[in-house]
Design an enzyme around this catalytic site. Sequence first.
Site, mmCIF file in Angstrom:
data_model
loop_
_atom_site.group_PDB
_atom_site.id
_atom_site.type_symbol
_atom_site.label_atom_id
_atom_site.label_comp_id
_atom_site.label_asym_id
_atom_site.label_seq_id
_atom_site.Cartn_x
_atom_site.Cartn_y
_atom_site.Cartn_z
ATOM 1 N N HIS A 199 0.825 -1.213 0.000
ATOM 2 C CA HIS A 199 0.000 0.000 0.000
ATOM 3 C C HIS A 199 0.857 1.259 0.000
ATOM 4 O O HIS A 199 0.403 2.327 -0.401
ATOM 5 C CB HIS A 199 -1.026 -0.053 1.130
ATOM 6 C CG HIS A 199 -2.117 -1.030 0.800
ATOM 7 N ND1 HIS A 199 -2.084 -2.334 1.234
ATOM 8 C CD2 HIS A 199 -3.184 -0.927 -0.009
ATOM 9 C CE1 HIS A 199 -3.114 -2.973 0.724
ATOM 10 N NE2 HIS A 199 -3.805 -2.148 -0.029
ATOM 11 N N ARG A 306 -10.668 3.343 -1.717
ATOM 12 C CA ARG A 306 -10.154 2.590 -0.565
ATOM 13 C C ARG A 306 -10.462 3.387 0.698
ATOM 14 O O ARG A 306 -9.759 4.352 1.000
ATOM 15 C CB ARG A 306 -8.639 2.403 -0.672
ATOM 16 C CG ARG A 306 -8.184 1.390 -1.693
ATOM 17 C CD ARG A 306 -6.687 1.175 -1.572
ATOM 18 N NE ARG A 306 -6.228 0.041 -2.332
ATOM 19 C CZ ARG A 306 -5.750 0.098 -3.584
ATOM 20 N NH1 ARG A 306 -5.661 1.251 -4.198
ATOM 21 N NH2 ARG A 306 -5.357 -1.003 -4.193
ATOM 22 N N ARG A 342 -15.461 1.018 -1.638
ATOM 23 C CA ARG A 342 -15.182 -0.306 -1.081
ATOM 24 C C ARG A 342 -15.291 -0.233 0.435
ATOM 25 O O ARG A 342 -14.733 0.674 1.051
ATOM 26 C CB ARG A 342 -13.775 -0.756 -1.456
ATOM 27 C CG ARG A 342 -13.423 -2.048 -0.726
ATOM 28 C CD ARG A 342 -12.094 -2.588 -1.092
ATOM 29 N NE ARG A 342 -11.002 -1.854 -0.466
ATOM 30 C CZ ARG A 342 -9.720 -2.139 -0.712
ATOM 31 N NH1 ARG A 342 -9.418 -3.103 -1.558
ATOM 32 N NH2 ARG A 342 -8.771 -1.461 -0.136
ATOM 33 N N GLU A 441 -10.824 -11.496 -5.176
ATOM 34 C CA GLU A 441 -9.396 -11.445 -4.847
ATOM 35 C C GLU A 441 -8.930 -12.682 -4.093
ATOM 36 O O GLU A 441 -7.796 -12.751 -3.639
ATOM 37 C CB GLU A 441 -9.030 -10.152 -4.118
ATOM 38 C CG GLU A 441 -9.969 -9.680 -3.044
ATOM 39 C CD GLU A 441 -9.594 -8.295 -2.501
ATOM 40 O OE1 GLU A 441 -8.601 -7.691 -2.911
ATOM 41 O OE2 GLU A 441 -10.341 -7.830 -1.621
ATOM 42 N N ASN A 464 -4.078 -7.677 -6.908
ATOM 43 C CA ASN A 464 -2.937 -7.647 -5.964
ATOM 44 C C ASN A 464 -3.053 -8.822 -4.999
ATOM 45 O O ASN A 464 -2.086 -9.536 -4.741
ATOM 46 C CB ASN A 464 -2.936 -6.352 -5.150
ATOM 47 C CG ASN A 464 -2.921 -5.125 -6.020
ATOM 48 O OD1 ASN A 464 -2.516 -5.211 -7.174
ATOM 49 N ND2 ASN A 464 -3.365 -4.005 -5.495
ATOM 50 N N ASP A 465 -4.252 -8.977 -4.459
ATOM 51 C CA ASP A 465 -4.460 -10.082 -3.525
ATOM 52 C C ASP A 465 -4.674 -11.400 -4.263
ATOM 53 O O ASP A 465 -4.225 -12.443 -3.797
ATOM 54 C CB ASP A 465 -5.664 -9.786 -2.620
ATOM 55 C CG ASP A 465 -5.267 -8.863 -1.481
ATOM 56 O OD1 ASP A 465 -4.197 -9.089 -0.895
ATOM 57 O OD2 ASP A 465 -6.004 -7.915 -1.194
ATOM 58 N N ARG A 475 2.614 -10.434 -0.837
ATOM 59 C CA ARG A 475 2.780 -9.275 -1.732
ATOM 60 C C ARG A 475 3.744 -8.236 -1.190
ATOM 61 O O ARG A 475 4.133 -7.320 -1.902
ATOM 62 C CB ARG A 475 1.416 -8.647 -2.061
ATOM 63 C CG ARG A 475 0.710 -8.044 -0.886
ATOM 64 C CD ARG A 475 -0.739 -7.721 -1.209
ATOM 65 N NE ARG A 475 -0.952 -6.344 -1.573
ATOM 66 C CZ ARG A 475 -2.153 -5.776 -1.663
ATOM 67 N NH1 ARG A 475 -3.245 -6.480 -1.468
ATOM 68 N NH2 ARG A 475 -2.286 -4.514 -1.988
ATOM 69 N N CYS A 512 -9.293 -3.788 -10.533
ATOM 70 C CA CYS A 512 -8.831 -2.596 -9.813
ATOM 71 C C CYS A 512 -7.486 -2.840 -9.132
ATOM 72 O O CYS A 512 -7.001 -1.981 -8.408
ATOM 73 C CB CYS A 512 -9.874 -2.108 -8.821
ATOM 74 S SG CYS A 512 -10.232 -3.313 -7.539
HETATM 75 C C1 PEP Z 1 -6.256 -5.760 -4.715
HETATM 76 O O1 PEP Z 1 -6.069 -6.617 -3.853
HETATM 77 O O2 PEP Z 1 -5.925 -5.897 -5.924
HETATM 78 C C2 PEP Z 1 -6.909 -4.494 -4.364
HETATM 79 C C3 PEP Z 1 -7.256 -3.624 -5.285
HETATM 80 O O3 PEP Z 1 -7.102 -4.235 -3.033
HETATM 81 P P1 PEP Z 1 -5.921 -3.763 -2.035
HETATM 82 O O4 PEP Z 1 -4.703 -3.510 -2.867
HETATM 83 O O5 PEP Z 1 -6.399 -2.550 -1.337
HETATM 84 O O6 PEP Z 1 -5.787 -4.944 -1.144
HETATM 85 MG MG MG Z 2 -7.111 -6.435 -1.995
#
Ligand code: PEP
Ligand code: MG
Length: 593
Positions: A199, A306, A342, A441, A464-465, A475, A512
């Site tokens: 993040h 977010r 979200r 995710e 990402n997740d 990650r 996203c």
């Molecule tokens: C993701 O996991 O791709 C996502 C957009 O959520 P975050 O990065 O906030 O976990």
């Molecule tokens: Mg995520």
Amino acid sequence: MPDQALSGESVFKGNPVSIGVCHGKVYVLRKAKLSIPHYQVPEADVQKHVERLEKALAATRVQLNAVQGQVCAAIGAKDASIFDAHLLVLEDPTLIESVTNEIREHKVNVEFAFHEFAEKYIETLGAIDDPYLRERAADMRDVSNRILNNLMGRTDHELRDVHEPCILICEDLPPSELALIDRKAILGFATDVGSKTSHTAIMARSLQIPAIVGLQDATHKITTGSHVLLDGYNGLIILNPTDQTLFEYGQLIRRQVGLEEKLRDIQGLPAMTICGKRLTLSANIEQSSDTQAVKAFGAEGVGLFRTEYIFINRSTLPTEEEQYQSYREVAAALKPAPVIIRTLDLGGDKMLSHLKIPTEMNPFLGWRAIRYCLEERDIFRAQLRAILRASAEGNVKMMYPMISGLAELEKANALVEEYKTELRAEGIPFDEKLEIGVMIEIPSAVLAADSLAKTAKFFSLGTNDLIQYSLAVDRLNEKIAHLYEPTHPAIVRLIKMSADAAHRAGVWCGICGEMAGDPLLTPLLLGLGVDELSTAPPLLPQIKFLIRRLKMDDARELAEFALNCDSGKEILERSSALAKRVAPGLFETYIPK
Ligand code: PEP
Ligand code: MG
């Protein structure tokens, strides 16, 4: 101390996470472990050591008051009150008495006496079964470090105190610390640890700060005051850049300016392929002030708001009213463009020190996101009511993070219905047709996508997740960053399965996660059938530029190849080759070093 002073140009390679080039003086922020001296004090010097303790406590008080003042000015008195607990430690009679006694009775130096006391205190607090008291251990650790710094004449490096323009180099920069920096002073930053989807990296892109992560040991090799060039395109820190290097970068910046002009030319045009396939390009945002960037970079709405950042850097939870104001402000500023809010995704690398979330061995697999919200009903209720109230603006949609299957979606939706009933009874307006989607995710959500699509109004893939959970690659862990592979054949198939399941049920499927902002992957994602891409606003113009030069036949052929390919590397090469063939100008920022 740095390993050695480096003279002449030298290059450090990390992972680029936020584009841009800057150069200037370095500020190295190192949270080094203190080594505490231990020696016997002659009787005649005992009183001096006791006095040094008093002076160190007084100096710490002055510093803490100053920090509290700054935080108060920046984010409000309520949040600055977090330092009250720190100030109280300085008044603690047990501390003063125990350390003084230790110096007098055992004739030891003050640093040692204080350190021994503080460590015991922290250990005792940390072992208590009450999470609130355990938190106090963190307060004590913080204050104790400050006191030791003062005793040992070390300067207290406070990020908030950096006001001279500089490039920050540090071991890590958690999102909560990044949120407090003076944007005008930090030209760019680089960290020893971290990854592209942390993040911290995501925030850097939103804040448009050139940034590099995963430099491993830069904090040990580069010293404060040295001159560096930070290349956020190629992930390079160039120490003592030569005139030739500065010249090359001057040209790179000129090419960027030329490209930006071309990108501005298509600002008002749709994200449509040559053959007429229309994509939606949306923005990922973290706070209401980001709406300016949403408009400036021509996003068609917000694909991911977010909301965690409304909860971070404060000592209390935001009320329903405060949240309502933030959500409403965003919705009103962007009307009629849709805004997907979200629900809270706390946990993982987004923790709140004041919430009593127990420390977990595997926070990303733990009590996070929807799992947390479904249990912490008061917190969820306040947020859902705030979102519902903001939906009266008419352009709000909502989605849940970390949905693993239909049961969670149904539970969350049942709560929404309950709060809708409350609001109706209270005569408070909201959008009766508020669309609710899910983030895909977790691999189980992909496998259950058909059942989710019957209830969800849309899918948004949190890649990402999804990548982290599918490939079992943390990650945030730079040691295994090379295993974090967005074009892994399994990921390609999971995206395709999600898009197909959505389309079978007549709902749309977006992305996203950070993949959505990588132009090298745009041809692949289009070919796999996604309908929307949502990313940091500054990345949108280049994605649109590329889409407008693509043909769906080529993208589909690429996807077909990828779905039958065994190698993530080859898939990346094929997608990159297509991207570079249709829009070579987008990729002229590479400088081999
Ligand atoms: C993701 O996991 O791709 C996502 C957009 O959520 P975050 O990065 O906030 O976990
Ligand atoms: Mg995520």
